[in-house]
Design an enzyme around this catalytic site. Sequence first.
Site, PDB file in Angstrom:
ATOM      1  N   TYR A   7      20.122  30.796  13.716  1.00 22.52           N
ATOM      2  CA  TYR A   7      18.733  30.345  13.888  1.00 22.52           C
ATOM      3  C   TYR A   7      17.742  31.312  13.241  1.00 22.52           C
ATOM      4  O   TYR A   7      16.668  30.888  12.794  1.00 22.52           O
ATOM      5  CB  TYR A   7      18.431  30.068  15.370  1.00 22.52           C
ATOM      6  CG  TYR A   7      19.102  28.786  15.808  1.00 22.52           C
ATOM      7  CD1 TYR A   7      18.651  27.560  15.332  1.00 22.52           C
ATOM      8  CD2 TYR A   7      20.232  28.799  16.619  1.00 22.52           C
ATOM      9  CE1 TYR A   7      19.286  26.377  15.658  1.00 22.52           C
ATOM     10  CE2 TYR A   7      20.877  27.618  16.972  1.00 22.52           C
ATOM     11  CZ  TYR A   7      20.399  26.407  16.481  1.00 22.52           C
ATOM     12  OH  TYR A   7      21.031  25.237  16.801  1.00 22.52           O
TER      13      TYR A   7
ATOM     14  N   ARG B 179      17.546  30.013   9.785  1.00 28.63           N
ATOM     15  CA  ARG B 179      16.769  28.757   9.727  1.00 28.63           C
ATOM     16  C   ARG B 179      15.267  29.068   9.801  1.00 28.63           C
ATOM     17  O   ARG B 179      14.454  28.482   9.122  1.00 28.63           O
ATOM     18  CB  ARG B 179      17.129  27.830  10.905  1.00 28.63           C
ATOM     19  CG  ARG B 179      18.594  27.492  11.086  1.00 28.63           C
ATOM     20  CD  ARG B 179      19.053  26.391  10.152  1.00 28.63           C
ATOM     21  NE  ARG B 179      19.297  26.842   8.783  1.00 28.63           N
ATOM     22  CZ  ARG B 179      20.354  27.568   8.405  1.00 28.63           C
ATOM     23  NH1 ARG B 179      21.273  27.932   9.253  1.00 28.63           N
ATOM     24  NH2 ARG B 179      20.495  27.936   7.145  1.00 28.63           N
TER      25      ARG B 179
ATOM     26  N   ASN C 187      13.684  17.247  14.831  1.00 28.84           N
ATOM     27  CA  ASN C 187      13.644  18.469  14.030  1.00 28.84           C
ATOM     28  C   ASN C 187      13.115  19.649  14.832  1.00 28.84           C
ATOM     29  O   ASN C 187      12.209  19.508  15.643  1.00 28.84           O
ATOM     30  CB  ASN C 187      12.762  18.267  12.796  1.00 28.84           C
ATOM     31  CG  ASN C 187      13.328  17.195  11.882  1.00 28.84           C
ATOM     32  OD1 ASN C 187      14.494  16.825  12.027  1.00 28.84           O
ATOM     33  ND2 ASN C 187      12.529  16.705  10.970  1.00 28.84           N
ATOM     34  N   VAL C 188      13.672  20.813  14.541  1.00 22.27           N
ATOM     35  CA  VAL C 188      13.202  22.026  15.210  1.00 22.27           C
ATOM     36  C   VAL C 188      12.213  22.778  14.310  1.00 22.27           C
ATOM     37  O   VAL C 188      11.697  23.823  14.696  1.00 22.27           O
ATOM     38  CB  VAL C 188      14.389  22.924  15.654  1.00 22.27           C
ATOM     39  CG1 VAL C 188      15.222  22.193  16.705  1.00 22.27           C
ATOM     40  CG2 VAL C 188      15.272  23.343  14.483  1.00 22.27           C
ATOM     41  N   ASP C 189      11.947  22.229  13.122  1.00 22.87           N
ATOM     42  CA  ASP C 189      10.934  22.862  12.258  1.00 22.87           C
ATOM     43  C   ASP C 189       9.531  22.486  12.756  1.00 22.87           C
ATOM     44  O   ASP C 189       9.379  21.656  13.663  1.00 22.87           O
ATOM     45  CB  ASP C 189      11.139  22.459  10.778  1.00 22.87           C
ATOM     46  CG  ASP C 189      10.880  20.977  10.500  1.00 22.87           C
ATOM     47  OD1 ASP C 189       9.829  20.463  10.917  1.00 22.87           O
ATOM     48  OD2 ASP C 189      11.730  20.333   9.842  1.00 22.87           O
TER      49      ASP C 189
ATOM     50  N   HIS D   9      14.694  18.280  20.421  1.00 25.31           N
ATOM     51  CA  HIS D   9      15.778  19.270  20.341  1.00 25.31           C
ATOM     52  C   HIS D   9      15.274  20.710  20.309  1.00 25.31           C
ATOM     53  O   HIS D   9      16.034  21.609  19.983  1.00 25.31           O
ATOM     54  CB  HIS D   9      16.670  18.982  19.125  1.00 25.31           C
ATOM     55  CG  HIS D   9      17.429  17.690  19.243  1.00 25.31           C
ATOM     56  ND1 HIS D   9      18.022  17.053  18.177  1.00 25.31           N
ATOM     57  CD2 HIS D   9      17.688  16.912  20.333  1.00 25.31           C
ATOM     58  CE1 HIS D   9      18.612  15.929  18.601  1.00 25.31           C
ATOM     59  NE2 HIS D   9      18.419  15.828  19.895  1.00 25.31           N
TER      60      HIS D   9
ATOM     61  N   GLY E  45      14.334   9.448   8.191  1.00 22.85           N
ATOM     62  CA  GLY E  45      15.165  10.608   7.861  1.00 22.85           C
ATOM     63  C   GLY E  45      16.140  11.046   8.931  1.00 22.85           C
ATOM     64  O   GLY E  45      16.419  12.235   9.051  1.00 22.85           O
ATOM     65  N   THR E  46      16.656  10.085   9.679  1.00 18.21           N
ATOM     66  CA  THR E  46      17.688  10.459  10.654  1.00 18.21           C
ATOM     67  C   THR E  46      18.905   9.568  10.487  1.00 18.21           C
ATOM     68  O   THR E  46      18.777   8.362  10.226  1.00 18.21           O
ATOM     69  CB  THR E  46      17.177  10.396  12.119  1.00 18.21           C
ATOM     70  OG1 THR E  46      18.289  10.558  13.006  1.00 18.21           O
ATOM     71  CG2 THR E  46      16.469   9.090  12.435  1.00 18.21           C
ATOM     72  N   SER E  47      20.090  10.149  10.663  1.00 14.01           N
ATOM     73  CA  SER E  47      21.337   9.378  10.535  1.00 14.01           C
ATOM     74  C   SER E  47      21.607   8.584  11.808  1.00 14.01           C
ATOM     75  O   SER E  47      22.554   7.804  11.846  1.00 14.01           O
ATOM     76  CB  SER E  47      22.506  10.327  10.259  1.00 14.01           C
ATOM     77  OG  SER E  47      22.658  11.241  11.330  1.00 14.01           O
TER      78      SER E  47
END
Length: 235
Positions: A54, A57, A88-90, A105, A179-181
């Site tokens: 992390y 990241r 996203n964690v950004d 998340h 933008g997610t699977s």
Amino acid sequence: MKKKIVVISGAGISAESGLDTFRDSNGLWANHKIEEVATIEAWNRNPQLVLNFYNKRREELSKVRPNAAHLFLAELESKFDVDIITQNVDNLHERAGSTRVLHLHGELTKVRPENSYNDKDSYSEESILDIRYENVNLGDLAVNGSQLRPHIVFFGEAVPKIERAIDLVSKADILLIIGTSLSVYPAAGLYRYASFDSKIYIINPEKLDVDNDRIIQIQATATEGVKILEQYLNK
Ligand code: OAD
């Protein structure tokens, strides 16, 4: 009254900013083992390895900027009532100017004290610290003396904000999935809570296998896809 748009975003929306996704070829999970860096067992076994992952990241995040898709969603607030639910964690949605962002998340730029073993999933909002782009290492302690851990939902942990996310999705007039699977639950099942008369759009270069024939799939990258979406929203 403004129409309500709810966005469910994933790593793909930040790909054009230069951050790797998880499951694309050469994505993060091709180069790191989930069970070594992203599970609660990994944290219990080798926390420094998890912290290193992390820290890297966070360093990468400090070097990138929001892209046209993040900015488009922020600008939508002038015409719509917009809530973003991101896996996203950004922090690129916030840096683009979006004001209501729910991080399912967790967040890379935040840490919190590790709790007692039996109570690892729960934490108080007041214990969360903003560390911006600093590294965290073993031995970095909170004021209560316990080890600081990433403010990230590890695999194997509860997702405390899911109830709030379900409530938002159920109130959406328009749901955007970008933008997610849709491969990690419970986030992947959120769209099923959308009301029957809502409009649902997916933006993803890949076609997703979704069990709802009302969904319009825009097969494009996030920055290209929002231009096509704009035409639908203006209709
Ligand atoms: P994934 O890596 O699973 O999926 C990324 C998706 O983005 C794929 O469907 C790609 O086709 C799509 N994509 C790639 N480039 C794109 C672009 N330029 N524009 C739009 N879409 C693009 O990422 P997530 O679905 O976000 O959780 O993954 C969900 C969770 O799994 C993450 O939050 C993370 C991960 O393990 C935790 O670590 C808890």
